[in-house]
Scaffold this motif. Structure first.
Motif: not given
Length: 294
Positions: A53-54, A57-62, A71-76, A102-104
């Motif tokens: 996730l880290v 993180l920059p793209e996840l905050r947008l 198209a994110f790399d990680g499944p979470t 994360v729980a999923d």
């Protein structure tokens, strides 16, 4: 920051996983060997989930954009994006679904190749559930009032595998003033994202009894930027409480009509609004295993 930690709680039945801001309680029910293997799988998966996730993180905050998933790399991260895309008519970032996602991801790891009766992953009150055929699971709900029981039961036939709670008193910032909004949905990620937006909508813009601060002043890296987040809620008139709750209820009803959530309960100032007619609206007369104080 310490690396991933795993240990059993005092009851010897629940596994505690912690790494930085991620703090999980995991419990599985079923044949002993299947449960043992499931726990081992969960511990193995937990080793890298925060690191993944880290990195993104920059793209996840947008902000997310309606019908335009990235198209994110990680499944979470992909779970987070998928959960917020249907809600992205208004401002929302994938971080609104991080706890539920994360729980999923962790319950998927727990279940991979295993045969369990029931299981849950509780991420600070945002939960992912596994409920086998004919099984049920009980949860405790915080903030309840006279119109709702403080225990609910989710049955295998309910198509609910995620429960999340949001509000201005919680771990994350909120734009609204809800004491709590608890949502039932298909996944933890979907419940988490929807609870965030419904809680934001329980609001009285401009009311002088509400203290707000730009999110970036409290946390420079916040995905909310300069948006005003609630810091305290003073005394509200009875009509103001009702109006704020009705604002949030309108959003919950819209989400439910669109099939994005199964049910929601909204709490503010001792009053309650309920969207949906399933578990949240009825007393729990046959409780199962308590999962979360959501």
């Amino acid at each position: 920051m310490d690396g991933p930690q795993a240990h059993w709680l005092q009851d010897g039945k629940r596994l505690h996983l912690n790494h930085g801001p991620i703090d999980l309680i995991v419990e599985a029910f079923g044949e002993v060997q299947e449960c043992r293997l499931a726990y081992e799988q969960a511990v193995a998966r937990f080793q890298t989930i925060l690191i993944e996730l880290v990195k993104e993180l920059p793209e996840l905050r947008l902000p997310a954009f309606f019908l335009a998933p990235r198209a994110f790399d990680g499944p979470t991260a992909r779970r987070m994006e998928a959960a917020v895309i249907p809600l992205a008519e208004c401002f929302i970032t994938p971080m609104a679904a991080v706890a539920g996602s994360v729980a999923d991801e962790m319950i998927a790891a727990l279940l991979a190749g295993r045969k369990l009766d029931r299981a849950y992953v509780n991420n600070g009150g945002d939960c992912a559930l596994h409920i086998g055929k004919g099984q049920s699971m009980g949860l405790a709900v915080a903030g309840t009032g006279p119109d709702i029981a403080d225990r609910i039961t989710i049955r295998s036939s309910d198509n609910v595998r995620g429960v999340a709670t949001s509000g201005w008193r919680g771990r994350s910032f909120s734009l609204g003033i809800a004491d709590a909004v608890t949502v039932l949905a298909r996944t933890g990620a979907e419940a988490d994202a929807a609870a965030t937006l419904i809680a934001n909508a329980v609001n009285l813009p401009g009311n002088p009894a509400i203290k707000r601060t730009p999110a970036c002043e409290l946390s420079p890296d916040s995905d909310l930027g300069a948006r005003l987040v609630t810091q305290s809620v003073g005394t509200l008139a009875l009509g103001e409480v009702a109006r704020a709750l009705d604002n949030g209820l309108a959003v919950a009803e819209d989400f439910r009509r669109r099939g994005l959530i199964a049910a929601a309960a909204l709490f503010l100032g001792g009053e309650t609004r309920i969207s949906g007619s399933m578990a949240l609206a009825a007393p729990n007369k046959s409780p199962g295993k308590e999962v979360a104080h959501a």
